[in-house]
Structures are given as structure tokens and as C-alpha cells.
Design an enzyme around this catalytic site. Sequence first.
Site, PDB file in Angstrom:
ATOM      1  N   THR A 154      45.962  34.134  68.306  1.00 18.99           N
ATOM      2  CA  THR A 154      46.200  36.075  67.370  1.00 18.99           C
ATOM      3  C   THR A 154      47.462  36.205  67.666  1.00 18.99           C
ATOM      4  OG1 THR A 154      43.884  35.507  67.988  1.00 18.99           O
ATOM      5  CG2 THR A 154      45.085  37.738  67.856  1.00 18.99           C
TER       6      THR A 154
ATOM      7  N   TYR B 164      40.945  36.325  60.541  1.00 22.12           N
ATOM      8  CA  TYR B 164      42.158  36.344  60.419  1.00 22.12           C
ATOM      9  C   TYR B 164      43.099  35.508  61.332  1.00 22.12           C
ATOM     10  CZ  TYR B 164      41.828  37.152  65.610  1.00 22.12           C
ATOM     11  OH  TYR B 164      41.809  36.495  67.499  1.00 22.12           O
TER      12      TYR B 164
ATOM     13  N   THR C 273      44.200  32.996  73.163  1.00 19.05           N
ATOM     14  CA  THR C 273      43.590  33.216  74.109  1.00 19.05           C
ATOM     15  C   THR C 273      41.927  32.500  74.883  1.00 19.05           C
ATOM     16  OG1 THR C 273      41.760  35.139  72.970  1.00 19.05           O
ATOM     17  CG2 THR C 273      43.997  35.797  74.096  1.00 19.05           C
ATOM     18  N   ASP C 274      41.541  31.920  73.197  1.00 16.65           N
ATOM     19  CA  ASP C 274      40.091  30.815  73.662  1.00 16.65           C
ATOM     20  C   ASP C 274      40.583  29.908  74.911  1.00 16.65           C
ATOM     21  OD1 ASP C 274      39.255  30.088  70.314  1.00 16.65           O
ATOM     22  OD2 ASP C 274      39.199  31.640  71.975  1.00 16.65           O
TER      23      ASP C 274
ATOM     24  N   LYS D 156      38.746  34.591  80.194  1.00 16.88           N
ATOM     25  CA  LYS D 156      37.771  34.882  78.765  1.00 16.88           C
ATOM     26  C   LYS D 156      36.951  34.952  79.747  1.00 16.88           C
ATOM     27  CE  LYS D 156      38.588  35.481  74.295  1.00 16.88           C
ATOM     28  NZ  LYS D 156      39.240  34.482  72.773  1.00 16.88           N
TER      29      LYS D 156
ATOM     30  N   GLU E 245      22.180  21.349  96.294  1.00 14.38           N
ATOM     31  CA  GLU E 245      21.280  21.255  95.125  1.00 14.38           C
ATOM     32  C   GLU E 245      20.941  19.482  95.296  1.00 14.38           C
ATOM     33  OE1 GLU E 245      19.167  25.255  94.826  1.00 14.38           O
ATOM     34  OE2 GLU E 245      18.981  22.913  93.603  1.00 14.38           O
TER      35      GLU E 245
END
Length: 361
Positions: free
Chosen positions: A44, A58, A124-125, A197, A318
Site C-alpha cells: 500500500t 485501491y 502490511t498484510d 497487524k 492441553e
Amino acid sequence: MVHQKTARFMAALFAMLMISGAPALAEQAAPKLANVTILATGGTIAGSGATSTTTVGYTAATVGVQQLIQSVPELAKVANVTGEQVFQIASESMTNEHWLALAKRVNALLTQSNVDGVVITHGTDTMEETAYFLNLVVKSRKPVVLVGAMRPSTAMSADGPINLYNAVLLAAHPDAVGKGVLVAMGDQIHGARDVSKTNTSTPDAFKTTELGMLGYLQGGKPFFYRVSTRKHTADSEFDIGGLTALPQVDIVYGYANMNSVALDAFVAAGAKGVIHAGVGDGSLAARVKPALSAARQKGVVIVRSSRVGQGILARNGEANDDQLDFVVSDTLSPQKARILLMLALTKTSDTKELQRLFYAY
Ligand code: DGL
């Protein structure tokens, strides 16, 4: 009469200073700027939208590295900047092959005495993943800083320019040396291991929620308040120099009513490791546990992680990891556990050694 004599004396004194090297003294007084290379990959920060109010919908990865540099003339006041366009992709399309190529370029640059730091502009992903991968394979203490933007360059109040300015000044600053790979977003400094993120679209998306960010960027300076305690960069035992591929490791996501279809498909496709992103503390559903155990019997390494996002994944909590011969991910997210397991499997498949690596990095 006296004034004329004084004026002549001052003129002579000035001339002597100029000849004597005063400009050199003046130049010495000006601090030498660090040399920072910007490696652009897309995202971006290099994106563009139809209008100034377009903050979603965009196109990422359209603006080239030279235009990014030219759009922030203030960069020249904090570093001698050069740029390379290594990729031009949206970061959801980042692959292991991209990571290997990027890491090799970073390592090659950082061996050069005329390169003091590297900034990587990135979507950023998957920025947190690329940052962690580089944190494990960069063989230098010189600063490596990843930076992106939550709004495209064409948007009102675009965050890319100030983020890029901050990333470059951070990479140029001596305080960033030896801190590991860093992420500079929203005036904050995050360590690669623990940042994520945390929002799909808002400018404050990057956070290191419980373990804490490393510091701030303010007024053209970095302010550090903590350091990462886990091994990284020059202290890392991983070396990708001779690698052209990484072992296949996939992630199965835990949820109520989960089945083993995805797990079985990954194993059938030849996965060398599977990260189980379980509910809670990495809990194993009754109808999935047998399939995980069977996969382990076939030699697939199983790492128990959690979809929760915070906290320690307790060994033998667990599930009986000793008996099942599983590994636990400590505090690493599933996506970062995958990265560590891929690199670890280039060195060993011994689960005791693998567990040591998860507690060291
Ligand atoms: N497609 C996303 C990426 O390249 C855009 C998100 C961004 O870069 O902020 O990661």
C-alpha cells in the site's frame, strides 16, 4: 582612521581563516550522513487510489521506489538514500522464494562498508512475517527496518511518507544497531518477533500487544525503552546462503466442529511440518488428535500453536506433547511458528532440538 585599520585587520583575518581550512572545519562540524538503501517490494505504501478519500479498494504496488524517494525530499536530511525495486507485489502474494531472494540481497548489501542500514518498503498484510524471517536469517548487526502504510499514497493524510521518513532515520541511527529487524509504523518501533497487524484497515494497526513495543520515533529521533530478549540476526544459527527452497510447512486453523480434512490434505501433499493453530492453549479436538498423531508417525513434525494471539503455549498442558512427540510454539503466532519451523527443518528434524529452537528464538 581606527575603523579603517580594524576593517582591514578583520578582512585579513577572514581571508586567513578561509585559506586555513575553516570551511573544512565547518564541514567537519556537519555530521556525516549514514548510507541507507531502500529495497522496495510493493504494498500500500506504493499503492494508489482513484480519489483522495479512497482508503480501501485501491491498487497496491503501483508506485516505484524512485518516486517513493522523490515524494519525501526530507529523506536527504537524515541519510544518503539509494533505492532498489526488488519486487512490486501486494504482500499477500509474498512467497518463500521472495523471502530467500530478499534476504540474500539484504545480506549482500550489509556486507558492504558503504551501506549502513537497509529499509524495506512492504505491504502490511505479511510484513510481520517477512520481518520475522529476516530477523532469523540476516547475518549483520546493522539496522534493517520494515515499513509500510495503511493508506495509499494518493489518500488524504496518507501515512506512507512519514512512515518512510521515520524508517530511514531509524535505519540511519546508531541506536538501532544490534536491535534485530525492526518495524517502524505509526511513530512506533516494534521488534520483528512480537509485532502483529491487529486491524484490517486503521492507521494504528501495528501493535506488540502484551510483550511491548521497543520505542517511539519522535522529532526525527528514535527513543528505545526495551530490547528483544530472543536470539536474532548476527546471533542466529540459521543460514540461508545455500538454500533455493524451504521445507513445506502448513497451518491448520482450530475452531469448534473442526475435522481433519485440511490436515490430511497437507500431509498427503507432502508437508514436512504442520502448525496446529488450536483454540485456547492449543487444545486438540477429539476427532483431530488421532490424525495429528498419525501424521507424526509418518514423520511430519507437529507444532502446537494457538489462534488466541497472546500467551505462552504450555508444553504438556492441553496435550501430552512428550508422549505425542509434538513441539510447542512458546509465544509465537501460528504464522511465525511456521517460519521458525521451516528454517529449523533445514537443520534438524529432532523434536528435542526443535523445541530448543522454539525456546531460543
Ligand atoms: N494488499 C495489502 C498488502 O500489500 C495492502 C495492505 C497494505 O500494504 O497496507 O499487504
